[in-house]
Design an enzyme around this catalytic site. Structure first.
Site, mmCIF file in Angstrom:
data_model
loop_
_atom_site.group_PDB
_atom_site.id
_atom_site.type_symbol
_atom_site.label_atom_id
_atom_site.label_comp_id
_atom_site.label_asym_id
_atom_site.label_seq_id
_atom_site.Cartn_x
_atom_site.Cartn_y
_atom_site.Cartn_z
ATOM 1 N N ASP A 48 0.811 -1.222 0.000
ATOM 2 C CA ASP A 48 0.000 0.000 0.000
ATOM 3 C C ASP A 48 0.846 1.274 0.000
ATOM 4 O O ASP A 48 0.464 2.277 0.585
ATOM 5 C CB ASP A 48 -0.961 0.016 1.204
ATOM 6 C CG ASP A 48 -1.714 -1.287 1.324
ATOM 7 O OD1 ASP A 48 -2.261 -1.734 0.296
ATOM 8 O OD2 ASP A 48 -1.737 -1.875 2.424
ATOM 9 N N GLU A 49 2.012 1.224 -0.658
ATOM 10 C CA GLU A 49 2.864 2.419 -0.693
ATOM 11 C C GLU A 49 2.597 3.270 -1.921
ATOM 12 O O GLU A 49 3.294 4.257 -2.148
ATOM 13 C CB GLU A 49 4.354 2.028 -0.701
ATOM 14 C CG GLU A 49 4.830 1.267 0.507
ATOM 15 C CD GLU A 49 4.829 -0.238 0.271
ATOM 16 O OE1 GLU A 49 4.230 -0.669 -0.745
ATOM 17 O OE2 GLU A 49 5.398 -0.969 1.081
ATOM 18 N N GLY A 52 0.986 1.282 -7.550
ATOM 19 C CA GLY A 52 0.064 1.266 -8.682
ATOM 20 C C GLY A 52 -0.014 2.638 -9.315
ATOM 21 O O GLY A 52 -0.026 2.789 -10.537
ATOM 22 N N HIS A 82 -5.188 -1.295 -5.055
ATOM 23 C CA HIS A 82 -4.728 0.085 -5.074
ATOM 24 C C HIS A 82 -5.711 0.948 -5.838
ATOM 25 O O HIS A 82 -6.412 0.477 -6.730
ATOM 26 C CB HIS A 82 -3.310 0.205 -5.629
ATOM 27 C CG HIS A 82 -3.148 -0.320 -7.004
ATOM 28 N ND1 HIS A 82 -2.498 -1.490 -7.274
ATOM 29 C CD2 HIS A 82 -3.572 0.159 -8.182
ATOM 30 C CE1 HIS A 82 -2.520 -1.699 -8.563
ATOM 31 N NE2 HIS A 82 -3.166 -0.717 -9.141
ATOM 32 N N THR A 83 -5.729 2.195 -5.435
ATOM 33 C CA THR A 83 -6.677 3.113 -6.042
ATOM 34 C C THR A 83 -5.932 4.028 -6.987
ATOM 35 O O THR A 83 -4.916 4.605 -6.625
ATOM 36 C CB THR A 83 -7.354 3.936 -4.929
ATOM 37 O OG1 THR A 83 -7.802 3.012 -3.953
ATOM 38 C CG2 THR A 83 -8.530 4.725 -5.438
ATOM 39 N N GLN A 279 1.902 -6.588 -3.691
ATOM 40 C CA GLN A 279 2.334 -6.667 -2.292
ATOM 41 C C GLN A 279 3.665 -5.910 -2.101
ATOM 42 O O GLN A 279 3.818 -4.871 -2.709
ATOM 43 C CB GLN A 279 2.428 -8.121 -1.804
ATOM 44 C CG GLN A 279 1.065 -8.749 -1.521
ATOM 45 C CD GLN A 279 0.286 -9.072 -2.774
ATOM 46 O OE1 GLN A 279 0.761 -9.775 -3.654
ATOM 47 N NE2 GLN A 279 -0.918 -8.579 -2.870
ATOM 48 N N THR A 358 -8.534 -3.467 -0.130
ATOM 49 C CA THR A 358 -9.203 -4.740 -0.398
ATOM 50 C C THR A 358 -10.161 -5.104 0.722
ATOM 51 O O THR A 358 -11.304 -5.468 0.485
ATOM 52 C CB THR A 358 -8.141 -5.841 -0.577
ATOM 53 O OG1 THR A 358 -7.312 -5.477 -1.667
ATOM 54 C CG2 THR A 358 -8.768 -7.185 -0.871
ATOM 55 N N THR A 359 -9.694 -4.978 1.972
ATOM 56 C CA THR A 359 -10.510 -5.482 3.094
ATOM 57 C C THR A 359 -11.138 -4.365 3.931
ATOM 58 O O THR A 359 -11.944 -4.657 4.810
ATOM 59 C CB THR A 359 -9.631 -6.330 4.023
ATOM 60 O OG1 THR A 359 -8.529 -5.528 4.442
ATOM 61 C CG2 THR A 359 -9.119 -7.580 3.315
ATOM 62 N N ARG A 361 -9.848 -2.849 6.240
ATOM 63 C CA ARG A 361 -9.351 -2.878 7.620
ATOM 64 C C ARG A 361 -8.536 -1.606 7.895
ATOM 65 O O ARG A 361 -7.777 -1.167 7.018
ATOM 66 C CB ARG A 361 -8.421 -4.082 7.840
ATOM 67 C CG ARG A 361 -9.121 -5.407 7.841
ATOM 68 C CD ARG A 361 -8.126 -6.550 8.000
ATOM 69 N NE ARG A 361 -7.325 -6.780 6.808
ATOM 70 C CZ ARG A 361 -6.417 -7.749 6.672
ATOM 71 N NH1 ARG A 361 -6.191 -8.578 7.671
ATOM 72 N NH2 ARG A 361 -5.740 -7.903 5.568
ATOM 73 N N ASP A 391 3.373 14.775 1.797
ATOM 74 C CA ASP A 391 2.503 15.781 2.423
ATOM 75 C C ASP A 391 2.039 15.341 3.821
ATOM 76 O O ASP A 391 1.447 16.146 4.547
ATOM 77 C CB ASP A 391 1.279 16.055 1.532
ATOM 78 C CG ASP A 391 0.512 14.785 1.206
ATOM 79 O OD1 ASP A 391 1.161 13.765 0.903
ATOM 80 O OD2 ASP A 391 -0.731 14.801 1.283
HETATM 81 P P1 IMP Z 1 -2.433 -12.914 1.955
HETATM 82 O O1 IMP Z 1 -1.614 -12.301 0.882
HETATM 83 O O2 IMP Z 1 -3.904 -12.690 1.809
HETATM 84 O O3 IMP Z 1 -2.057 -14.347 2.197
HETATM 85 O O4 IMP Z 1 -2.063 -12.157 3.315
HETATM 86 C C1 IMP Z 1 -0.772 -12.274 3.942
HETATM 87 C C2 IMP Z 1 -0.377 -10.958 4.592
HETATM 88 O O5 IMP Z 1 -0.075 -9.992 3.594
HETATM 89 C C3 IMP Z 1 -1.490 -10.336 5.445
HETATM 90 O O6 IMP Z 1 -0.914 -9.664 6.537
HETATM 91 C C4 IMP Z 1 -2.126 -9.333 4.492
HETATM 92 O O7 IMP Z 1 -2.775 -8.301 5.186
HETATM 93 C C5 IMP Z 1 -0.905 -8.844 3.760
HETATM 94 N N1 IMP Z 1 -1.205 -8.334 2.411
HETATM 95 C C6 IMP Z 1 -1.480 -9.070 1.315
HETATM 96 N N2 IMP Z 1 -1.668 -8.271 0.248
HETATM 97 C C7 IMP Z 1 -1.463 -7.017 0.675
HETATM 98 C C8 IMP Z 1 -1.482 -5.751 0.024
HETATM 99 O O8 IMP Z 1 -1.684 -5.618 -1.198
HETATM 100 N N3 IMP Z 1 -1.229 -4.677 0.824
HETATM 101 C C9 IMP Z 1 -0.950 -4.793 2.149
HETATM 102 N N4 IMP Z 1 -0.916 -5.939 2.791
HETATM 103 C C10 IMP Z 1 -1.176 -7.048 2.068
#
Ligand code: IMP
Length: 483
Positions: A48-49, A52, A82-83, A279, A358-359, A361, A391
């Site tokens: 998430d840096e 994309g 990513h957005t 990732q 995605t989630t 959270r 920023d």
């Molecule tokens: P998985 O990839 O769903 O198996 O998740 C494994 C770990 O990687 C978890 O802590 C997820 O939250 C994290 N994770 C997977 N994909 C991303 C992403 O695109 N951004 C941030 N964390 C991610």
């Protein structure tokens, strides 16, 4: 730790900016010893840096001067998110890479991805809707050998989440069971989905997962699994799952090809090539905070394996890692040594909208961790830096960075292991901050506050990389380039 302190003295006491206030001498994309106009982007920390967005902008840039660009994604699946903001339109991409929204781009979903067919079709539809077009502007090609990630995998992961600690932080998209099937030599690939006897193959697969899920005391058909942009559904019976897949199969079939020759042809041509990893290095199972890591290869070396040696990543002109300039974020179950608590973490989370794409959270916020980052950049062979979110800085709050760890008073380094990291005590430096809001409309290096330039000089020296791009807000135009 001493190396970082020396760099601190050099920048903040002796005023050495290591030429960060000037553009690079040469356009690094045109270095003659490498494949010209090739660029690879990965996440430098925990995802998430904003990679994309950087991939999207570089692709758009190339398309101003070249008719064609190849955009290649090689790892992960619907766990990514990513957005991309184009004008007033915000589009959340997951399995599709950023190039998919651009005319002239051939967007390849490569061999080592794990693709969820129904979510992929939903994402294609949502993207078309967001840009108001009947067709995607790019040519989308899915490698016939890409792996499938199905509701069976998602169900099995949901069950594992209840039973084992290693899966707790996972996105629930079934990523690690899908990759585990590859190791078990039991995978279903895209070519199986489009084959004539696909129902037979998928029936076998479903029955296999029925047994696995039953072994943990659950019934496969009644496990809840997530859906892109919708509420969870139950896996349902074999026939129900096949019926759902049949719909997506119709959309996917015309997009499937062997991408080996396509890649070879593109790589040996003059057209620009953009590799967008998913990732991040800190989520790689070899280098991340184990066990809460992802299952795919998040490094540049994954490009070599996915393209079956067609692309030697050492030959890519520009290899970029993206980080958030002043802090890190993490979503999952890992506990970072530099986790930030209290009101500053809250303020950053709200200002930078740190909620999982995605989630959804809320993401944990952490101070910049140089021992971890420099380890990741070294094993990841990173050469250039894209620093996003410049920023997110407040003139009255120093930017705190971790420059070392101690255990029982003795200096120690980063190790990719949660148990070990639980024991370390971070040592910090506090660096002068700037007013982040004022950087949001800054387009030139010279207009950046002195403190921001000092900070960028410090961080790039510590990570042994050259600065390429800084972003100061979510819009395409809020970008400053160093070449
Ligand atoms: P998985 O990839 O769903 O198996 O998740 C494994 C770990 O990687 C978890 O802590 C997820 O939250 C994290 N994770 C997977 N994909 C991303 C992403 O695109 N951004 C941030 N964390 C991610």
């Amino acid at each position: 730790m001493n190396d970082f302190k020396n760099i601190y003295n050099e920048v903040y006491k002796r005023g050495n900016l290591y030429k960060i206030n000037k553009k690079l001498n040469k356009n690094p994309l045109l270095v003659s010893s490498k494949r010209k106009n090739s660029v690879a982007i990965l996440g430098g920390m925990l995802g998430d840096e904003g990679k994309g967005r950087i991939a999207d902008e570089l692709t758009a840039d190339f398309l101003k001067n070249y008719k064609k660009v190849l955009h290649y994604r090689d790892n992960g699946g619907s766990n990514a998110g990513h957005t991309v903001e184009i004008g007033d339109v915000r589009i959340a991409l997951h399995q599709l890479g950023a190039g998919v929204l651009q005319k002239g781009c051939t967007a390849v979903l490569g061999k080592e991805m794990v693709l969820h067919p129904e979510d992929l079709v939903a994402e294609i539809e949502e993207s078309k809707l967001a840009i108001g077009k009947k067709k995607l502007p790019s040519t989308l090609v899915i490698d016939e050998m890409a792996f499938l990630c199905l509701d069976t995998h998602r169900a099995f992961e949901a069950v594992l989440k209840n039973k084992t600690s290693g899966s707790k932080g996972a996105t629930g998209r079934g990523i690690s069971p899908a990759y585990a099937d590859v190791i078990y030599r039991n995978p279903l690939r895209i070519r199986d989905l489009v084959s004539k006897n696909w129902k037979e193959k998928f029936s076998k697969h479903y029955k296999h997962y029925q047994l696995l899920v039953k072994g943990f005391g659950y019934t496969l058909s009644s496990v809840d699994v997530p859906r892109l942009g919708k509420s969870n559904i139950k896996v349902g019976s074999l026939n129900k799952m096949l019926a759902r897949l049949e719909e997506s199969r119709k959309v996917i079939k015309p997009l499937v090809a062997s991408t080996y020759n396509l890649m070879e042809k593109s790589w040996n041509s003059d057209s620009p090539v953009v590799f967008e990893k998913a990732q991040a290095l800190g989520l790689d199972k070899r280098w991340g905070v184990y066990p809460d890591v992802t299952a795919s290869n998040c490094g540049f070396d994954g490009i070599f394996s996915s393209t079956e040696g067609v692309v030697d990543h050492n030959n890519i002109a520009v290899k970029i890692a993206t980080i958030k300039a002043t802090y890190s974020s993490s979503v999952g179950s890992r506990v970072l040594p530099t986790a930030m608590k209290g009101s500053l973490a809250h303020r950053i989370r709200e200002d930078a909208n740190e909620y999982g794409a995605t989630t959804k959270r809320p993401r944990d916020i952490a101070y910049i961790d140089l021992p971890m980052m420099s380890y990741l950049f070294k094993v990841g062979r990173v050469e250039y830096l894209a620093a996003t979110h410049l920023d997110i800085a407040y003139s009255d709050i120093p930017v705190k960075v971790c420059i070392g760890y101690k255990i029982s008073g003795k200096e120690v380094g980063y190790r990719p292991d949660q148990e070990y990291l639980n024991k370390v005590k971070p040592e910090y430096l506090e660096l002068p901050a700037w007013d982040g809001a004022k950087t949001q409309n800054t387009n030139t290096i010279g207009d950046l506050p002195k403190e921001a330039l000092q900070y960028l000089a410090f961080i790039t020296q510590c990570l042994n990389v050259k600065l390429l791009v800084v972003t100061t807000g979510p819009k395409r135009e809020q970008t400053i380039r160093w070449w």
